[in-house]
Design an enzyme around this catalytic site. Sequence first.
Site, mmCIF file in Angstrom:
data_model
loop_
_atom_site.group_PDB
_atom_site.id
_atom_site.type_symbol
_atom_site.label_atom_id
_atom_site.label_comp_id
_atom_site.label_asym_id
_atom_site.label_seq_id
_atom_site.Cartn_x
_atom_site.Cartn_y
_atom_site.Cartn_z
ATOM 1 N N THR A 171 0.826 -1.215 0.000
ATOM 2 C CA THR A 171 0.000 0.000 0.000
ATOM 3 C C THR A 171 0.857 1.261 0.000
ATOM 4 O O THR A 171 0.398 2.305 -0.458
ATOM 5 C CB THR A 171 -0.917 0.039 1.241
ATOM 6 O OG1 THR A 171 -0.127 -0.314 2.377
ATOM 7 C CG2 THR A 171 -2.079 -0.918 1.106
ATOM 8 N N ASP A 172 2.086 1.169 0.500
ATOM 9 C CA ASP A 172 2.851 2.429 0.684
ATOM 10 C C ASP A 172 3.123 3.116 -0.647
ATOM 11 O O ASP A 172 2.976 4.330 -0.764
ATOM 12 C CB ASP A 172 4.123 2.222 1.525
ATOM 13 C CG ASP A 172 5.114 1.216 0.968
ATOM 14 O OD1 ASP A 172 4.808 0.542 -0.048
ATOM 15 O OD2 ASP A 172 6.216 1.102 1.551
ATOM 16 N N LEU B 209 12.255 -8.935 6.624
ATOM 17 C CA LEU B 209 12.205 -8.218 7.906
ATOM 18 C C LEU B 209 12.958 -6.885 7.815
ATOM 19 O O LEU B 209 13.248 -6.250 8.813
ATOM 20 C CB LEU B 209 12.764 -9.095 9.031
ATOM 21 C CG LEU B 209 12.048 -10.453 9.179
ATOM 22 C CD1 LEU B 209 12.693 -11.299 10.266
ATOM 23 C CD2 LEU B 209 10.556 -10.259 9.475
ATOM 24 N N GLU C 110 17.794 3.589 -1.202
ATOM 25 C CA GLU C 110 17.425 2.250 -1.673
ATOM 26 C C GLU C 110 16.893 2.304 -3.101
ATOM 27 O O GLU C 110 17.238 1.477 -3.946
ATOM 28 C CB GLU C 110 16.402 1.602 -0.716
ATOM 29 C CG GLU C 110 16.057 0.182 -1.113
ATOM 30 C CD GLU C 110 15.799 -0.769 0.048
ATOM 31 O OE1 GLU C 110 16.082 -0.418 1.214
ATOM 32 O OE2 GLU C 110 15.314 -1.882 -0.209
ATOM 33 N N ASP D 205 9.269 0.698 5.190
ATOM 34 C CA ASP D 205 10.341 0.043 5.938
ATOM 35 C C ASP D 205 11.200 1.065 6.680
ATOM 36 O O ASP D 205 11.557 0.871 7.845
ATOM 37 C CB ASP D 205 11.241 -0.765 5.000
ATOM 38 C CG ASP D 205 10.490 -1.864 4.263
ATOM 39 O OD1 ASP D 205 9.324 -2.121 4.620
ATOM 40 O OD2 ASP D 205 11.074 -2.453 3.335
ATOM 41 N N TYR E 132 7.997 -7.149 -8.200
ATOM 42 C CA TYR E 132 7.626 -5.981 -7.380
ATOM 43 C C TYR E 132 7.478 -4.745 -8.266
ATOM 44 O O TYR E 132 6.490 -4.009 -8.180
ATOM 45 C CB TYR E 132 8.705 -5.760 -6.312
ATOM 46 C CG TYR E 132 8.395 -4.701 -5.290
ATOM 47 C CD1 TYR E 132 7.850 -5.037 -4.052
ATOM 48 C CD2 TYR E 132 8.651 -3.355 -5.536
ATOM 49 C CE1 TYR E 132 7.577 -4.068 -3.103
ATOM 50 C CE2 TYR E 132 8.382 -2.376 -4.602
ATOM 51 C CZ TYR E 132 7.854 -2.733 -3.378
ATOM 52 O OH TYR E 132 7.588 -1.768 -2.445
HETATM 53 P P1 ADP Z 1 15.415 -7.584 3.641
HETATM 54 O O1 ADP Z 1 15.473 -6.101 3.678
HETATM 55 O O2 ADP Z 1 14.023 -8.096 3.709
HETATM 56 O O3 ADP Z 1 16.288 -8.253 4.651
HETATM 57 P P2 ADP Z 1 16.646 -7.116 1.112
HETATM 58 O O4 ADP Z 1 16.915 -7.983 -0.071
HETATM 59 O O5 ADP Z 1 15.897 -5.867 0.905
HETATM 60 O O6 ADP Z 1 15.961 -8.044 2.217
HETATM 61 O O7 ADP Z 1 18.025 -6.712 1.774
HETATM 62 C C1 ADP Z 1 18.981 -7.702 2.074
HETATM 63 C C2 ADP Z 1 20.341 -7.217 1.630
HETATM 64 O O8 ADP Z 1 20.752 -6.095 2.454
HETATM 65 C C3 ADP Z 1 21.436 -8.237 1.814
HETATM 66 O O9 ADP Z 1 21.520 -9.091 0.689
HETATM 67 C C4 ADP Z 1 22.661 -7.356 1.947
HETATM 68 O O10 ADP Z 1 23.098 -6.909 0.689
HETATM 69 C C5 ADP Z 1 22.138 -6.153 2.674
HETATM 70 N N1 ADP Z 1 22.345 -6.224 4.135
HETATM 71 C C6 ADP Z 1 21.414 -6.132 5.103
HETATM 72 N N2 ADP Z 1 21.981 -6.151 6.332
HETATM 73 C C7 ADP Z 1 23.308 -6.257 6.136
HETATM 74 C C8 ADP Z 1 24.455 -6.304 7.007
HETATM 75 N N3 ADP Z 1 24.338 -6.281 8.342
HETATM 76 N N4 ADP Z 1 25.675 -6.406 6.436
HETATM 77 C C9 ADP Z 1 25.827 -6.432 5.104
HETATM 78 N N5 ADP Z 1 24.789 -6.381 4.250
HETATM 79 C C10 ADP Z 1 23.542 -6.296 4.729
HETATM 80 MG MG MG Z 2 14.695 -4.789 2.172
#
Ligand code: ADP
Ligand code: MG
Length: 400
Positions: A46-47, A136, A171, A183, A236
Amino acid sequence: MNHTDQQGDDDSRADRVAGTFGRLFGGPPDGVWAAPGRVNLIGEHTDYNDGFALPMALPQTTLLAARARTDGRLRLHSAQGDGRVTDLTVAALAPGAVTSWVSYPAGVVWALAEAGHPVGGADLHFDSTVPTGAGLSSSAALECAVAVAYDELYGLGLPGPELARIAQLAENAFAGVPCGIMDQMASVCCTAGAALQLDARTPEHHRQVPFDLRGQGLRLLVIDTRVSHDLGDGAYAALRAGCERAAALLGLPALRDLPAGDLPGALQALPAELAPLVRHVVTENARVTEAVSRLREGDVAALGPILTTGHASLRDDYRVSCPETDLAVTAALGAGALGARMTGGGFGGSVIALVEAGRESQVGESVTAAFGAAGHRLPRILSVTPAEGARRLAPAPGTR
Ligand code: ADP
Ligand code: MG
């Protein structure tokens, strides 16, 4: 976990990341900040339609030990990264210049500079307990940790929704993921014990909605299905484009502007492939409004059926569920959960289930058994409480 346990846990994690920072970069950080992951209770997809959502912050956080630099260099390291320190120059940051996980945090520095804020370099070390790629929002936690740290390190004094916008821009434009603002708003603006009532058109008007799970004898389980289907990203963007096309065909700025009473007529008028998308968005916004009303009345259990109806809408109309999330929902409900739904963008990720206290293991075991029987990888199950948004951990606020 009670408040004192949480404080002790935060303190020892902050000490640990500050110690690692010292080994990597020499000397202490200027501070340690924390930004949480989130689950969205209701209001999915929805956002980006300028609509409503109701996320809460998780106790799982990304910690950032950071120190400003005067020479314009940006050095980044993550305990969950590839082991290397990435060395960049703030002035040379541009979309496409960085790939890998670094694009999320470096994107925030770029977005701050793009918005005209006087920011320079920094040394940054991250360490996170937010599961990555589980729906998450570990990506928002990573971005928002940088946003709040830079806000203090460079004396910007930006309000939370503005920091969230900067993180979302990072992002979208730098990491190339077309997410909405939920988020980042959740990671920055949530407060402990509450869900965040968000209107994506006017994020600055967000409100805290008391969400007293424990006081009502309830628990919220997060079931990480540990699947992430690769079609997610392209799908998406296609869904988002479909919603924008439907709004344009209806002559509306966004689908949020379609009153529920006008839905039947709109469904008749729209092409068959767009009608179910519109039905999901309009009914989902109504579910958020309904959920907020019930929570304000103190009736947390009433959330259950709203979650389950929301899942059906994502499965049948928006078509972003998958066999694993559908199975987790069905198994949780079969074991007595009051309600359950997938949370996050879909195509895998996590499911939330509202359960009565004492039934957590029954529900968890049923879901695990169902996954085993179906030959799926076994899920990871957490019990969560609504936690605090992004904040400085050390030095403790007010002691510098
Ligand atoms: P979500 O946000 O649901 O966890 P996303 O695909 O949007 O999934 O984001 C995940 C990506 O964010 C990972 O593949 C990595 O590239 C990056 N990421 C998230 N947290 C970390 C972290 N602590 N260290 C390095 N990369 C991270
Ligand atoms: Mg994400």
